[in-house]
Design a protein around this motif. Structure first.
Motif, PDB file in Angstrom:
ATOM      1  N   THR A 287       8.409 -10.460  15.608  1.00  0.00           N
ATOM      2  CA  THR A 287       8.239 -11.381  16.746  1.00  0.00           C
ATOM      3  C   THR A 287       8.854 -12.739  16.437  1.00  0.00           C
ATOM      4  O   THR A 287       9.485 -13.359  17.289  1.00  0.00           O
ATOM      5  CB  THR A 287       6.725 -11.559  17.030  1.00  0.00           C
ATOM      6  OG1 THR A 287       6.114 -10.288  16.954  1.00  0.00           O
ATOM      7  CG2 THR A 287       6.484 -12.174  18.379  1.00  0.00           C
ATOM      8  N   GLU A 288       8.665 -13.184  15.194  1.00  0.00           N
ATOM      9  CA  GLU A 288       9.219 -14.477  14.770  1.00  0.00           C
ATOM     10  C   GLU A 288      10.758 -14.422  14.810  1.00  0.00           C
ATOM     11  O   GLU A 288      11.410 -15.353  15.283  1.00  0.00           O
ATOM     12  CB  GLU A 288       8.709 -14.784  13.346  1.00  0.00           C
ATOM     13  CG  GLU A 288       9.316 -15.991  12.652  1.00  0.00           C
ATOM     14  CD  GLU A 288       8.910 -17.323  13.278  1.00  0.00           C
ATOM     15  OE1 GLU A 288       8.161 -17.324  14.260  1.00  0.00           O
ATOM     16  OE2 GLU A 288       9.400 -18.356  12.775  1.00  0.00           O
TER      17      GLU A 288
ATOM     18  N   ARG B 236      11.941 -14.619  18.314  1.00  0.00           N
ATOM     19  CA  ARG B 236      11.860 -15.996  18.826  1.00  0.00           C
ATOM     20  C   ARG B 236      13.058 -16.819  18.332  1.00  0.00           C
ATOM     21  O   ARG B 236      13.693 -17.529  19.109  1.00  0.00           O
ATOM     22  CB  ARG B 236      10.544 -16.636  18.338  1.00  0.00           C
ATOM     23  CG  ARG B 236      10.233 -17.978  18.990  1.00  0.00           C
ATOM     24  CD  ARG B 236       8.970 -18.601  18.399  1.00  0.00           C
ATOM     25  NE  ARG B 236       9.078 -18.889  16.960  1.00  0.00           N
ATOM     26  CZ  ARG B 236       9.720 -19.913  16.440  1.00  0.00           C
ATOM     27  NH1 ARG B 236      10.336 -20.773  17.226  1.00  0.00           N
ATOM     28  NH2 ARG B 236       9.772 -20.092  15.130  1.00  0.00           N
TER      29      ARG B 236
ATOM     30  N   LYS C  55      16.214 -15.880  20.190  1.00  0.00           N
ATOM     31  CA  LYS C  55      16.173 -16.386  21.566  1.00  0.00           C
ATOM     32  C   LYS C  55      16.479 -17.893  21.572  1.00  0.00           C
ATOM     33  O   LYS C  55      17.320 -18.361  22.342  1.00  0.00           O
ATOM     34  CB  LYS C  55      14.770 -16.113  22.134  1.00  0.00           C
ATOM     35  CG  LYS C  55      14.583 -16.501  23.561  1.00  0.00           C
ATOM     36  CD  LYS C  55      15.094 -15.389  24.448  1.00  0.00           C
ATOM     37  CE  LYS C  55      15.148 -15.838  25.893  1.00  0.00           C
ATOM     38  NZ  LYS C  55      16.009 -15.002  26.689  1.00  0.00           N
ATOM     39  N   GLU C  56      15.798 -18.607  20.678  1.00  0.00           N
ATOM     40  CA  GLU C  56      15.937 -20.076  20.662  1.00  0.00           C
ATOM     41  C   GLU C  56      17.319 -20.540  20.202  1.00  0.00           C
ATOM     42  O   GLU C  56      17.870 -21.498  20.719  1.00  0.00           O
ATOM     43  CB  GLU C  56      14.881 -20.679  19.721  1.00  0.00           C
ATOM     44  CG  GLU C  56      13.527 -20.809  20.391  1.00  0.00           C
ATOM     45  CD  GLU C  56      12.477 -21.368  19.450  1.00  0.00           C
ATOM     46  OE1 GLU C  56      11.303 -21.235  19.791  1.00  0.00           O
ATOM     47  OE2 GLU C  56      12.837 -21.908  18.365  1.00  0.00           O
TER      48      GLU C  56
END
Ligand code: ADP
Length: 319
Positions: A228-229, A232, A235-236
């Motif tokens: 999940t990290e 993220r 995505k960022e």
């Protein structure tokens, strides 16, 4: 030597049963009685033990988990608790102990050796992170479980043009992620032994897209970060959308592979021979296809070394 004991400790691994079976049966061949200790060091201190006959270890070679159960028992670091364990074994007439587990379990065994009780360690953990041996029992089974899962994810990824992140076990060691990455053809592998660089991962994804890759799979070892990290961060930093699959405890289960069964059988029998030969404080391992024994302390003095040439290969083959 007339009587020895065997226990399984720490995280369980497929193939532990095959090792218990080999210990009992090799001992029988040598006319030695085997006492099975339940729940690792905790059972040893609480006196939870029983004689294992040849038939008691029948039909377990194919089963995952451990017939003797396992436990984490932090109290075993205390000297008086270790004394109790030795007293229990001496009272039962036990002359040597075989500990099946990871390097944490080896530390307990080494403490008993320092107090004069002979112990031999058999490496069993899906992480493959015991220094001094090239393979541990359970690694091959877990590897095949991860490969199966990634193959299935690949089927759906192919159909939907997706980018998948698969999070696999491995807190300090990336072997499972690395070997699975090579065997399942992952687009990128992220392991604790190699510095993480988000730009590099993004570049690999973009390069794949550019050459027309319809989908991509990234394998990340949990010790670096969660899936999940990573999602993220992608995505960022680059606006890349991913789907995350966390394989979790299914990696610890399942029927052991042929390779794990053979290795466990060899380790179990070798451990009995080592005790009979008067060895103590030794760990069993495999090096270049040969079963060997080496000083238990080597297993926790040295860092686990992953196969960095394999990492390079994983990178080269996933261009
Ligand atoms: P693994 O053997 O899979 O690495 P752990 O690190 O949890 O798993 O260790 C298993 C058990 O071994 C612990 O719960 C404890 O009972 C014993 N143990 C671990 N470290 C030590 C130590 N330093 N001294 C004595 N016993 C230990």
């Amino acid at each position: 030597m007339k009587k020895i004991a065997v226990l399984t400790s720490g995280g369980d691994a497929p193939g532990m049963n095959a090792a218990i079976r080999a210990v009992v049966r090799k001992a029988k061949v040598l006319n030695i009685e085997v006492i099975g200790i339940y729940y690792g060091y905790q059972g040893l201190v609480e006196g939870q033990m029983t004689t294992l006959q040849v038939g008691d270890v029948g039909s377990i070679i194919q089963r995952g988990g451990t017939k003797l159960y396992s436990a984490r028992y932090p109290d075993f670091k205390q000297s008086d608790v270790q004394d109790q364990a030795i007293a229990n074994m001496r009272e039962a007439g036990i002359e040597g102990l075989i500990v099946i587990g990871g390097d944490g379990s080896y530390r307990g065994a080494m403490d008993l050796v320092k107090k004069g009780f002979p112990c031999i360690g058999i490496p069993a953990t899906i992480d493959n992170d015991v220094p001094g041996t090239q393979y541990t029992i359970g690694f091959d089974t877990a590897l095949n479980t991860v490969i199966d899962a990634v193959d299935k994810i690949r089927d759906t990824a192919t159909s939907h043009e997706n980018l998948f992140i698969v999070e696999v076990m491995g807190r300090d060691a990336g072997d499972l992620a690395l070997y699975a990455g090579v065997a399942a053809g992952a687009g990128a592998v992220i392991i604790p032994e190699v510095d993480f660089c988000i730009e590099d991962v993004i570049a690999r994804i973009k390069r794949g897209e550019y050459r027309g890759k319809m989908y991509n799979i990234i394998i990340v070892a949990e010790g670096v970060m969660s899936g999940t990290e990573l999602a993220r961060l992608l995505k960022e930093n680059a606006g890349i959308t991913t789907r995350v699959s966390v394989l979790g405890h299914m990696q610890r289960g399942g029927s052991p592979t042929g390779r794990d069964r053979v290795l466990a059988s060899q380790f179990g029998a070798y451990a009995v021979e080592a005790l009979v030969a008067g060895k103590k404080g030794r760990a069993i391992g495999v090096r270049n296809h040969e079963i060997v024994d080496y000083d238990l302390t080597e297993a926790f003095k040295k860092e686990h070394a992953t196969n960095l040439a394999l990492y390079t290969l994983a990178t080269e083959l996933s261009i």
